[in-house]
Structures are given as C-alpha cells and as structure tokens.
Design an enzyme around this catalytic site. Structure first.
Site, PDB file in Angstrom:
ATOM      1  N   ASP A  13      42.093  78.228  38.185  1.00  0.00           N
ATOM      2  CA  ASP A  13      43.284  77.009  38.412  1.00  0.00           C
ATOM      3  C   ASP A  13      44.416  77.715  39.125  1.00  0.00           C
ATOM      4  OD1 ASP A  13      41.278  75.100  37.682  1.00  0.00           O
ATOM      5  OD2 ASP A  13      42.041  75.228  35.745  1.00  0.00           O
ATOM      6  N   GLU A  14      44.417  78.821  39.568  1.00  0.00           N
ATOM      7  CA  GLU A  14      45.639  79.326  40.085  1.00  0.00           C
ATOM      8  C   GLU A  14      45.960  78.812  41.764  1.00  0.00           C
ATOM      9  OE1 GLU A  14      42.745  80.996  39.855  1.00  0.00           O
ATOM     10  OE2 GLU A  14      43.159  82.537  38.233  1.00  0.00           O
ATOM     11  N   ALA A  15      45.299  77.932  42.016  1.00  0.00           N
ATOM     12  CA  ALA A  15      45.515  77.047  43.314  1.00  0.00           C
ATOM     13  C   ALA A  15      44.817  77.998  44.424  1.00  0.00           C
ATOM     14  CB  ALA A  15      47.014  76.927  43.437  1.00  0.00           C
ATOM     15  N   LYS A  16      43.698  78.373  44.333  1.00  0.00           N
ATOM     16  CA  LYS A  16      42.690  79.031  45.287  1.00  0.00           C
ATOM     17  C   LYS A  16      42.484  78.303  46.417  1.00  0.00           C
ATOM     18  CE  LYS A  16      39.820  79.834  42.046  1.00  0.00           C
ATOM     19  NZ  LYS A  16      40.466  79.631  40.749  1.00  0.00           N
ATOM     20  N   GLY A  40      37.097  73.465  40.381  1.00  0.00           N
ATOM     21  CA  GLY A  40      37.748  72.297  40.759  1.00  0.00           C
ATOM     22  C   GLY A  40      38.883  72.698  41.580  1.00  0.00           C
ATOM     23  N   HIS A  41      38.566  72.598  42.882  1.00  0.00           N
ATOM     24  CA  HIS A  41      39.564  73.113  44.010  1.00  0.00           C
ATOM     25  C   HIS A  41      40.273  72.197  44.658  1.00  0.00           C
ATOM     26  CE1 HIS A  41      37.332  77.217  44.201  1.00  0.00           C
ATOM     27  NE2 HIS A  41      37.576  76.971  42.932  1.00  0.00           N
ATOM     28  N   GLN A 228      36.932  80.339  39.778  1.00  0.00           N
ATOM     29  CA  GLN A 228      37.247  80.701  38.547  1.00  0.00           C
ATOM     30  C   GLN A 228      38.215  81.881  38.568  1.00  0.00           C
ATOM     31  OE1 GLN A 228      33.659  80.263  38.529  1.00  0.00           O
ATOM     32  NE2 GLN A 228      34.179  78.469  38.258  1.00  0.00           N
ATOM     33  N   THR A 305      37.417  68.518  34.137  1.00  0.00           N
ATOM     34  CA  THR A 305      37.285  67.871  32.701  1.00  0.00           C
ATOM     35  C   THR A 305      38.531  66.955  32.241  1.00  0.00           C
ATOM     36  OG1 THR A 305      38.043  70.063  31.681  1.00  0.00           O
ATOM     37  CG2 THR A 305      35.657  69.697  32.095  1.00  0.00           C
ATOM     38  N   PRO A 308      43.887  68.937  29.035  1.00  0.00           N
ATOM     39  CA  PRO A 308      45.312  69.648  29.063  1.00  0.00           C
ATOM     40  C   PRO A 308      44.978  70.964  29.084  1.00  0.00           C
ATOM     41  CG  PRO A 308      45.030  68.241  27.110  1.00  0.00           C
ATOM     42  CD  PRO A 308      43.503  68.128  27.534  1.00  0.00           C
ATOM     43  N   ASP A 337      57.454  76.454  41.930  1.00  0.00           N
ATOM     44  CA  ASP A 337      58.377  75.264  41.818  1.00  0.00           C
ATOM     45  C   ASP A 337      58.456  74.923  40.512  1.00  0.00           C
ATOM     46  OD1 ASP A 337      55.722  74.779  42.938  1.00  0.00           O
ATOM     47  OD2 ASP A 337      56.444  72.814  42.211  1.00  0.00           O
TER      48      ASP A 337
HETATM   49  P1  GDP Z   1      41.951  76.069  41.726  1.00  0.00           P
HETATM   50  O1  GDP Z   1      41.046  75.775  41.047  1.00  0.00           O
HETATM   51  O2  GDP Z   1      42.566  77.783  41.860  1.00  0.00           O
HETATM   52  O3  GDP Z   1      41.777  75.739  43.385  1.00  0.00           O
HETATM   53  O4  GDP Z   1      43.156  75.180  41.544  1.00  0.00           O
HETATM   54  P2  GDP Z   1      43.145  73.694  41.052  1.00  0.00           P
HETATM   55  O5  GDP Z   1      43.246  73.131  42.397  1.00  0.00           O
HETATM   56  O6  GDP Z   1      42.386  73.649  40.045  1.00  0.00           O
HETATM   57  O7  GDP Z   1      44.904  73.569  40.416  1.00  0.00           O
HETATM   58  C1  GDP Z   1      45.980  73.873  41.261  1.00  0.00           C
HETATM   59  C2  GDP Z   1      46.743  72.654  41.355  1.00  0.00           C
HETATM   60  O8  GDP Z   1      48.103  72.980  41.610  1.00  0.00           O
HETATM   61  C3  GDP Z   1      46.251  71.659  42.235  1.00  0.00           C
HETATM   62  O9  GDP Z   1      46.451  70.321  41.615  1.00  0.00           O
HETATM   63  C4  GDP Z   1      46.985  71.737  43.587  1.00  0.00           C
HETATM   64  O10 GDP Z   1      47.183  70.571  44.463  1.00  0.00           O
HETATM   65  C5  GDP Z   1      48.445  72.233  42.906  1.00  0.00           C
HETATM   66  N1  GDP Z   1      49.230  73.235  43.451  1.00  0.00           N
HETATM   67  C6  GDP Z   1      49.031  74.097  44.317  1.00  0.00           C
HETATM   68  N2  GDP Z   1      49.948  74.648  44.795  1.00  0.00           N
HETATM   69  C7  GDP Z   1      51.090  74.288  44.058  1.00  0.00           C
HETATM   70  C8  GDP Z   1      52.494  74.701  44.082  1.00  0.00           C
HETATM   71  O11 GDP Z   1      52.872  75.645  44.664  1.00  0.00           O
HETATM   72  N3  GDP Z   1      53.411  73.618  43.266  1.00  0.00           N
HETATM   73  C9  GDP Z   1      52.841  72.799  42.695  1.00  0.00           C
HETATM   74  N4  GDP Z   1      53.699  72.061  41.793  1.00  0.00           N
HETATM   75  N5  GDP Z   1      51.556  72.272  42.604  1.00  0.00           N
HETATM   76  C10 GDP Z   1      50.667  73.286  43.425  1.00  0.00           C
HETATM   77  P1  IMO Z   2      38.190  76.958  39.223  1.00  0.00           P
HETATM   78  O1  IMO Z   2      37.375  77.376  40.099  1.00  0.00           O
HETATM   79  C1  IMO Z   2      39.486  77.055  34.845  1.00  0.00           C
HETATM   80  C2  IMO Z   2      36.225  77.981  31.907  1.00  0.00           C
HETATM   81  C3  IMO Z   2      35.865  76.794  31.111  1.00  0.00           C
HETATM   82  C4  IMO Z   2      35.433  77.384  29.910  1.00  0.00           C
HETATM   83  C5  IMO Z   2      34.916  78.908  30.590  1.00  0.00           C
HETATM   84  C6  IMO Z   2      33.308  78.621  30.685  1.00  0.00           C
HETATM   85  O2  IMO Z   2      38.897  75.608  39.443  1.00  0.00           O
HETATM   86  O3  IMO Z   2      39.325  78.050  38.842  1.00  0.00           O
HETATM   87  P2  IMO Z   2      31.629  77.252  32.193  1.00  0.00           P
HETATM   88  O4  IMO Z   2      31.655  75.803  32.197  1.00  0.00           O
HETATM   89  O5  IMO Z   2      32.066  78.090  33.500  1.00  0.00           O
HETATM   90  O6  IMO Z   2      30.377  77.714  31.283  1.00  0.00           O
HETATM   91  O7  IMO Z   2      33.029  77.440  31.287  1.00  0.00           O
HETATM   92  O8  IMO Z   2      35.459  79.099  31.781  1.00  0.00           O
HETATM   93  N1  IMO Z   2      36.437  77.443  33.484  1.00  0.00           N
HETATM   94  C7  IMO Z   2      37.302  77.466  34.277  1.00  0.00           C
HETATM   95  N2  IMO Z   2      38.660  77.128  33.968  1.00  0.00           N
HETATM   96  N3  IMO Z   2      39.142  76.961  36.301  1.00  0.00           N
HETATM   97  C8  IMO Z   2      37.816  77.126  36.617  1.00  0.00           C
HETATM   98  O9  IMO Z   2      37.364  77.150  37.975  1.00  0.00           O
HETATM   99  C9  IMO Z   2      36.844  77.237  35.491  1.00  0.00           C
HETATM  100  N4  IMO Z   2      35.530  77.364  35.484  1.00  0.00           N
HETATM  101  C10 IMO Z   2      35.057  77.615  34.499  1.00  0.00           C
HETATM  102  O10 IMO Z   2      37.274  75.930  31.162  1.00  0.00           O
HETATM  103  O11 IMO Z   2      36.602  78.087  29.101  1.00  0.00           O
HETATM  104 MG    MG Z   3      40.423  74.584  39.441  1.00  0.00          MG
END
Ligand code: GDP
Ligand code: IMO
Ligand code: MG
Length: 431
Positions: A13-16, A40-41, A228, A305, A308, A337
């Site tokens: 969830d680093e915002a890939k 979840g991207h 991930q 999911t 939090p 930000d």
């Molecule tokens: P991913 O799984 O690495 O693609 O990241 P996620 O989509 O799960 O989570 C990143 C969240 O941060 C998403 O809701 C994006 O829309 C949001 N996001 C991305 N870049 C930024 C940013 O620079 N600032 C803020 N506030 N939100 C961001």
């Molecule tokens: P993105 O691509 C954050 C975490 C789960 C759990 C562990 C194992 O959006 O960054 P799994 O269902 O893979 O067997 O769960 O890994 N996890 C993630 N956490 N972002 C993800 O994907 C994740 N995919 C799995 O929460 O701790």
């Molecule tokens: Mg994600």
C-alpha cells in the site's frame, strides 16, 4: 530497451498503483507477475477512482498491453468482475489483456483453507491474511498434486481433475472444520462454474512467457508492476508474517519468466511514513494519537479488506534493507502531504537489540519484535503541500526530510507525491 520495475519497499500500500499509472504511457506492456487479488492498487484519473486487485494498473491507459504472468495466483471470478466493471465505466482497452496459461487458479477450497489456517498459527498471533486464498493456492502450486493451471481448464481432462481434487479437498476440509460448519464442496457445481469462467476468459489466454520473451528480445518497453511490499516477501520479509510470493525485486524474473537482465531500472515506492495491515512485528508503530492522526489524514484503511492500517514513523533501517534487496535505483516518496501539520517527524535510523545498535534488518521475526527503534527527530512543516508542483516550492523542512530519507536509504528520490491525483506529483531531477 527499458524494462522498469515498480516495487513496494514496505508492507504494501505504498501507492504503487499511482506510479505504475504515471509510467504506463512510456511503456508498451505492463506486467503483474506475483500475488493475486490480495493486492488493491488505487489509480485516480480525474474524478474517477479505480481500485484494481488483479488487472494491471496499465489497463487504464489506451494502447498498452497488460499481462498477468505465470507467477500470479488467479481468481477468475475477480478478473471477470474487474473486466465487467471497467467495461461498464467505458474503459475500452481491456482487449489488450493477456492471461498466462501457466497461472495457478484459485478455487473455493482455497478460500476455506485460508480461513481455517490463518486462525491457527503456532505463533499465537494471526497472519491476518486478506482471505483471498493466496497462501493455499501457492501451497498447492508447490505441492503439485492438487493444483490447476489456467491452461488445464481448456483440456478434456478438466472435469476429471476437478472431481479428483474436490474429493481430496473434502477429506482435508472435514478435518479443518470438525464442527461441520462447512458443507462439502460439490465437484459438478465447481466444474460448471469454472467452465463458464474459462469460456468468458478464453480470448485472453496466451503463452505469456513466449510473448514476453519475444517482446523483450525485440526491444519493447516493459513495466513490471509489483504487488505487496518487499517486507512481505515470503523469503526475505518478516516471515511468517508475509504473503506467499516473492514481493521484493527478487520475484520479477521467476514470476514473469523474463531473465533479470531485461530489468534495467528498479523504482522503489516508499510511503513517507509506515503502514502495515494484518499481524506481525512493526518496530516504529504508533499506537497513539499521532498514529490515529496519520490514519485519518492518509485515509489508511485497506483497499481490499477495509481494515484500519497500522501506522508508524518511517523506518529507514527496513527501507534501506529492501532497497538493497530489490536492487532499487531510485525511490518515489509517496503521501508526503499526510505529514503536514506535525510539529516533529521521527525517522528510525537504527535498531537497538540486546544493548547493541545495528542498521541490519534482523532475519528472525522474534528479533524484529524485540528491537527498539533509535529515532532521529526532524522539524515538521505546517503548510498544506497538496498544490505544490515544484521541489523548490516545498517548505524547507519538507525538502530536508526528503534529503535525509534519501541519504539514509542510499538512493536518490525520483518523484514526490503530495496527493492521489496524477498531477499531484513532483519530479525530482538528479543532482
Ligand atoms: P498500492 O497498493 O501500493 O497501489 O497502494 P493503495 O492504492 O493500496 O494505497 C495508496 C492510497 O493512497 C490510495 O488510496 C491512493 O489513492 C492514495 N495516494 C496515492 N498517493 C497519494 C499521496 O501522495 N497523498 C495522498 N494523500 N494519498 C495518496
Ligand atoms: P498491495 O499490492 C498490504 C498482507 C495481508 C497479510 C499478509 C498475508 O495493495 O500493496 P495474504 O492474503 O497475502 O496471504 O496476506 O499480507 N497483504 C497486504 N498488505 N498491501 C497488499 O497488497 C497486501 N497483500 C497482502 O494483510 O498481513
Ligand atoms: Mg494496496
């Protein structure tokens, strides 16, 4: 012949998704090569928000071919749901999708096993999986005798294969759910359901290994979309609190089928702080009002999911480790930000373990649990930075924070993100 990889350097969830979307137009092909619908991207295009779990984020850019390569574990129902949703939202380019005939398919027994096993770790703490059947499907892939690849679903032996595996799985599931709270699975029903999925997905199925090798050999520009984060890597992460694939840079080759020499550049994606979903150690976790403030400000709730996310300060020991492990050339610092308005920002620069300071990320989870983070404190900034588009316009303290992160991690910052939208991105020129 640039092959570029986008790799998360923390716990996901680093915002890939945002960076993959931004880079897609400079590439011909975008490849998902590991993980599955546990990802979840999020991609924000104007007023539209897209949340992709299985389809590569490149699917939102016209003219780009998207590939789901053999290292992914594949939930066909989820793929169809995403294709249907994109079609209903007039994203027309889904025809350019290729699904590897080697991908392993997720079946109903995998969901049931995921549920049963996650609440039963020897450690006492749950992994807290996404419940998407990822671990059980990878386990069957390695185990070989009860696995189904996408290509198998188009063979005359598919019915027999399903009957054989369902019978075996029903025996296993009966012992996993001794109270009878799981009905035995019905082979015929599963066969019918998955045959319908196979029919719907048939136009997309291909030998993507050959396709990608040919594309790479002919100089096509390929973007590898990691899912991930590297700290969730099954071999190099905080095992056993990891996912079941190689989510660091080391997984690109085996997941895609392309030799490592076709990856010319690795971009590491780093949140300006840390988050983690699910169980496992998190040395810089903030279980207090600052953590809650970051959660609220960053909307840190799981894309898949809705859980939090646990929040904490940036851990430079962990990110330096995953930067080296993934062969990262430069980093993008995301969600900067979210840190606006905090008086002080802490960065973990070393760990203290048994009275010794170290910058090595421990290999055993118990040691990661026991480390005490050594923090450096930097001054924060109060300004809203979401409208800043040039590095020079960021507050001096924000620039100092980025400089220090880059120095600690050991590679330059290439981009800074100050909001979810495409244009809320600050390029950083080398220098
Ligand atoms: P991913 O799984 O690495 O693609 O990241 P996620 O989509 O799960 O989570 C990143 C969240 O941060 C998403 O809701 C994006 O829309 C949001 N996001 C991305 N870049 C930024 C940013 O620079 N600032 C803020 N506030 N939100 C961001
Ligand atoms: P993105 O691509 C954050 C975490 C789960 C759990 C562990 C194992 O959006 O960054 P799994 O269902 O893979 O067997 O769960 O890994 N996890 C993630 N956490 N972002 C993800 O994907 C994740 N995919 C799995 O929460 O701790
Ligand atoms: Mg994600």
């Amino acid at each position: 012949m640039p092959g570029t990889a986008v790799i998360g350097l923390q716990w996901g969830d680093e915002a890939k998704g945002k960076i993959v979307d931004l880079l897609t137009s400079q590439h011909d092909i975008v490849v998902r090569y590991q993980g599955g619908a546990n990802a979840g991207h999020t991609v924000v295009v104007g007023d539209e928000v897209y949340k992709l779990s299985l389809l590569p984020s490149g699917v939102l850019t016209a003219g780009v071919t998207c590939v789901i390569a053999g290292g992914v574990v594949f939930n066909p129902a989820k793929a169809i749901e995403e294709l249907d949703e994109l079609e209903s939202r007039n994203v027309e380019d889904c025809d350019n999708l290729k699904l590897s005939d080697r991908i392993h398919v997720i079946f109903p027994w995998h969901f049931a096993e995921d549920r049963a096993l996650d609440s039963n770790t020897s450690d006492g703490e749950n992994i807290g999986t996404t419940g998407r059947g990822i671990g059980p499907c990878y386990r069957d892939k390695v185990g070989r005798s009860h696995a189904v690849r996408l290509g198998d679903m188009y063979r005359s032996t598919f019915r027999e294969q399903i009957e054989h595996i369902t019978a075996a799985k029903n025996r296993v599931l009966a012992s996993m759910f001794p109270d009878g709270d799981l009905q035995p699975l019905d082979a015929e029903e599963i066969f019918e359901q998955y045959s319908a999925f196979a029919e719907r997905l048939k136009p997309y199925v291909a030998d993507t290994t050959d396709y990608l090798l040919t594309a790479a050999e002919s100089g096509k520009r390929i973007l590898f979309e990691g899912a991930q984060g590297a700290l969730l890597d099954v071999d190099h992460g905080t095992y056993p609190f990891v996912t079941s694939s190689n989510s660091s840079g080391v997984g690109i080759s085996n997941g895609s089928g392309l030799p490592a020499r076709y990856v010319n550049k690795v971009i590491g994606i780093v949140k300006a702080y840390s988050t983690r979903v699910g169980g496992g150690p998190f040395p810089t976790e903030l279980d207090n009002e600052i953590g809650q403030r970051i959660r609220d400000q960053g909307n840190e709730y799981g894309t898949v999911t809705k859980r939090p996310r646990r929040c904490g300060w940036l851990d430079a020991v962990a990110v330096r480790y995953t930067t080296r492990l993934s062969g990262v050339d430069s980093i993008c610092v995301m969600l900067l930000d979210v840190l606006s308005g905090l008086d002080e920002l802490l960065i973990c620069t070393a760990y203290e373990l048994d009275g010794q300071q170290s910058t090595v990320f421990p290999s055993h989870v118990d040691d990661v649990r026991r480390v005490k983070p050594v923090f450096e404190t930097l001054p924060g900034w109060q300004e809203d930075i979401t409208k800043v588009r040039k590095l020079a316009d960021l507050p001096a303290n924000a620039r100092a924070y980025l400089d220090r992160v880059s120095q600690l991690v050991g590679v330059p910052v290439e981009m800074v993100s100050v909001g979810p939208a495409r244009d809320q991105t600050i390029p950083v020129s080398p220098g």
